[in-house]
Write an enzyme that holds these catalytic residues in place. Structure first.
Site, PDB file in Angstrom:
ATOM      1  N   HIS A   1       0.876  -1.174   0.000  1.00 17.27           N
ATOM      2  CA  HIS A   1       0.000   0.000   0.000  1.00 17.27           C
ATOM      3  C   HIS A   1       0.917   1.228   0.000  1.00 17.27           C
ATOM      4  O   HIS A   1       2.024   1.170   0.544  1.00 17.27           O
ATOM      5  CB  HIS A   1      -0.803  -0.074   1.303  1.00 17.27           C
ATOM      6  CG  HIS A   1      -1.925   0.892   1.431  1.00 17.27           C
ATOM      7  ND1 HIS A   1      -1.731   2.182   1.841  1.00 17.27           N
ATOM      8  CD2 HIS A   1      -3.250   0.745   1.234  1.00 17.27           C
ATOM      9  CE1 HIS A   1      -2.910   2.790   1.895  1.00 17.27           C
ATOM     10  NE2 HIS A   1      -3.852   1.951   1.528  1.00 17.27           N
TER      11      HIS A   1
ATOM     12  N   GLN B   1      -4.932  -5.144   6.518  1.00 15.61           N
ATOM     13  CA  GLN B   1      -5.842  -5.925   5.683  1.00 15.61           C
ATOM     14  C   GLN B   1      -6.024  -7.345   6.225  1.00 15.61           C
ATOM     15  O   GLN B   1      -6.915  -8.065   5.797  1.00 15.61           O
ATOM     16  CB  GLN B   1      -5.264  -5.964   4.275  1.00 15.61           C
ATOM     17  CG  GLN B   1      -6.263  -5.984   3.165  1.00 15.61           C
ATOM     18  CD  GLN B   1      -7.280  -4.877   3.232  1.00 15.61           C
ATOM     19  OE1 GLN B   1      -8.461  -5.159   3.382  1.00 15.61           O
ATOM     20  NE2 GLN B   1      -6.866  -3.631   3.173  1.00 15.61           N
TER      21      GLN B   1
ATOM     22  N   CYS C   1      -4.481   2.486  -3.908  1.00 11.86           N
ATOM     23  CA  CYS C   1      -3.276   2.926  -3.200  1.00 11.86           C
ATOM     24  C   CYS C   1      -2.137   1.938  -3.384  1.00 11.86           C
ATOM     25  O   CYS C   1      -1.310   1.743  -2.486  1.00 11.86           O
ATOM     26  CB  CYS C   1      -3.528   3.124  -1.700  1.00 11.86           C
ATOM     27  SG  CYS C   1      -4.744   4.360  -1.337  1.00 11.86           S
TER      28      CYS C   1
ATOM     29  N   LYS D   1     -11.062  -1.024   9.708  1.00  6.76           N
ATOM     30  CA  LYS D   1     -11.167  -2.151   8.781  1.00  6.76           C
ATOM     31  C   LYS D   1     -11.637  -3.406   9.496  1.00  6.76           C
ATOM     32  O   LYS D   1     -11.785  -4.453   8.896  1.00  6.76           O
ATOM     33  CB  LYS D   1      -9.835  -2.375   8.082  1.00  6.76           C
ATOM     34  CG  LYS D   1      -9.507  -1.202   7.161  1.00  6.76           C
ATOM     35  CD  LYS D   1      -8.401  -1.456   6.211  1.00  6.76           C
ATOM     36  CE  LYS D   1      -8.245  -0.239   5.312  1.00  6.76           C
ATOM     37  NZ  LYS D   1      -6.900  -0.164   4.734  1.00  6.76           N
TER      38      LYS D   1
ATOM     39  N   ASP E   1       2.489  -4.856   8.245  1.00  2.00           N
ATOM     40  CA  ASP E   1       1.274  -4.056   8.105  1.00  2.00           C
ATOM     41  C   ASP E   1       0.083  -5.018   8.077  1.00  2.00           C
ATOM     42  O   ASP E   1      -0.124  -5.733   7.099  1.00  2.00           O
ATOM     43  CB  ASP E   1       1.378  -3.250   6.804  1.00  2.00           C
ATOM     44  CG  ASP E   1       0.084  -2.529   6.461  1.00  2.00           C
ATOM     45  OD1 ASP E   1      -0.914  -2.702   7.187  1.00  2.00           O
ATOM     46  OD2 ASP E   1       0.079  -1.796   5.458  1.00  2.00           O
TER      47      ASP E   1
END
Ligand SMILES: *Cc1c(COP(=O)(O)O)cnc(C)c1O
Length: 405
Positions: free
Chosen positions: A122, A202, A363, A225, A199
């Site tokens: 991202h 997601q 992104c 999210k 990260d």
């Protein structure tokens, strides 16, 4: 508790609204998830009953708010299985968490040091490292991807060396849904003596990571999210790292003593939490984690796998439709294009039918460049979606194809 999607949908008031005269079909979960009434009620309760600034007041409201905020931190700690509560820093989201770490490393890295990122990142996981390299003279290296949208680990092996100081990879790609082999990535970075930041923005809507088992140095996520509100997120950092890194922002909350000669910083986690935080957001983040654990991450994974298989099979019935990201290890994200048709046009027609998808580069422009496309239509499915909604999407895509070709 058996998984009952119709019962679960009743928790989400927004799912019963109409868009452009049609029932909403919400397939933009990878951009932000919807909010269950349990979380909405937590927010209403906070502002109705104990809204106050925290960690400072002697009065009852302030203490209630402080207790609730710190309880949320404990819930986050338990959820991610961090060893200590003070290893959880509450931030405004994944982007803030990553910048906090990048800023910290700007005083550690030297010319000649190397940072490895992945081709599946991202933008929020690329730009801060580019800025860090500019500041420090370190070099950015990129793990390439293949046609399935998977990282090429044999290339990662070649990039790792004693110059590698940091490795940054997302757990799951937001654009393609690929689940990256982070266990292997972390283990190899560790052998090379490099720190790792994952990260998880997601991944956290779909799986429950265990930061101790992963033996990861930093792990970051956003509440919005995973059924929580926007503007709040977390950074997990190993205690030793958080002690070593300098504070990110200066201000109230993050100090123990201030004179014009010298300021001493507060202990963890407050050293990294300058200013009045998003008190309500933090508390609601805790409520969102409770909610998702009540549904259960095994149940979520099983059900979302069924949705993914059904949606993939149905969409591939459409001639000229190509799916990007075809790894067998992926979550319920489907990025696709219709031959010769711009994704934006497909998205616009779907919206007229009440179907929310994302179109564009998500992104993650380097991924689009790899496939030589301007973007994709992305349908990202959640545990509150249904096969019936997938049928509506398929009808909509067919209609878009008729209208646009
Ligand atoms: C959404 C997302 C981000 C950015 O999260 P914010 O909440 O906007 O800060 C970063 N990385 C990935 C993989 C994402 O999906």
């Amino acid at each position: 508790m058996p998984f009952n999607v119709e019962e679960i949908r009743k928790d989400f008031p927004i799912l019963s609204r109409k868009v452009n005269g049609n029932p909403l079909v919400y397939f933009d979960n990878a951009a932000t998830s919807q909010t269950p009434k349990q979380v909405i009620e937590t927010i209403v309760d906070y502002y109705s009953n104990y809204n106050a600034n925290i960690h400072r007041g002697v009065h009852s409201l302030s203490q209630e708010a402080t207790d609730a905020y710190e309880l949320a931190r404990q819930k986050i700690q338990k959820h991610f299985n961090a060893e200590y509560t003070h290893e959880i820093i509450l931030t405004s989201g994944t982007t803030h968490s990553i910048n906090l770490v990048a800023n910290g490393f700007s005083s550690i890295l030297k010319v000649g040091d190397e940072i490895i990122v992945s081709a599946l990142e991202h933008h929020s996981n690329i730009v801060p490292w580019q800025m860090l390299c500019e500041k420090t003279g370190a070099t950015l290296k990129v793990i390439p991807m293949n046609d399935e949208g998977e990282l090429v680990i044999s290339e990662y092996d070649k990039l790792l060396s004693d110059k590698t100081r940091l490795v940054f990879v997302n757990h799951i790609s937001n654009a393609l849904g690929t689940i990256n082999p982070i266990e292997d990535i972390i283990k190899k970075a560790r052998q090379a003596g490099a720190a790792v930041l994952i990260d998880g923005a997601q991944a956290c809507p779909h799986i429950k990571p265990d930061v101790q088992e992963l033996d990861v140095d930093f792990y970051v996520a956003s509440a919005h999210k995973m059924c929580g509100p926007t503007g709040v997120g977390m950074l997990y950092g190993k205690e030793a790292w958080l002690k070593q890194l300098p504070p990110y922002q200066g201000g109230g909350e993050m100090i123990t003593e201030v004179t014009f000669k010298k300021t001493t910083y507060a202990d963890l986690p407050h050293k990294f939490e300058a200013g009045t935080p998003n008190v309500c957001g933090g508390i609601a983040f805790g409520a969102a984690i409770d909610y998702m654990n009540t549904i259960g991450f095994d149940a979520i994974a099983n059900y979302e796998k069924e949705l993914l298989d059904y949606a993939t099979q149905r969409l591939l019935e459409i001639e000229g439709l190509k799916i990007y990201g075809t790894s067998p290890k992926k979550t319920s994200v489907i990025s696709f294009n219709l031959k010769g048709i711009h994704p934006y046009d497909v998205g616009t027609i779907l919206d007229k039918m009440g179907i929310a998808v994302r179109t564009g580069h998500h992104c993650a422009q380097p991924i689009m460049d790899y496939f030589k496309i301007p973007g994709t239509v992305r349908a990202s499915l959640s545990f509150y979606n249904t096969n019936k909604e997938i049928d509506l999407l398929v009808e909509g895509v067919k209609k878009a194809k008729r209208m646009l070709s």
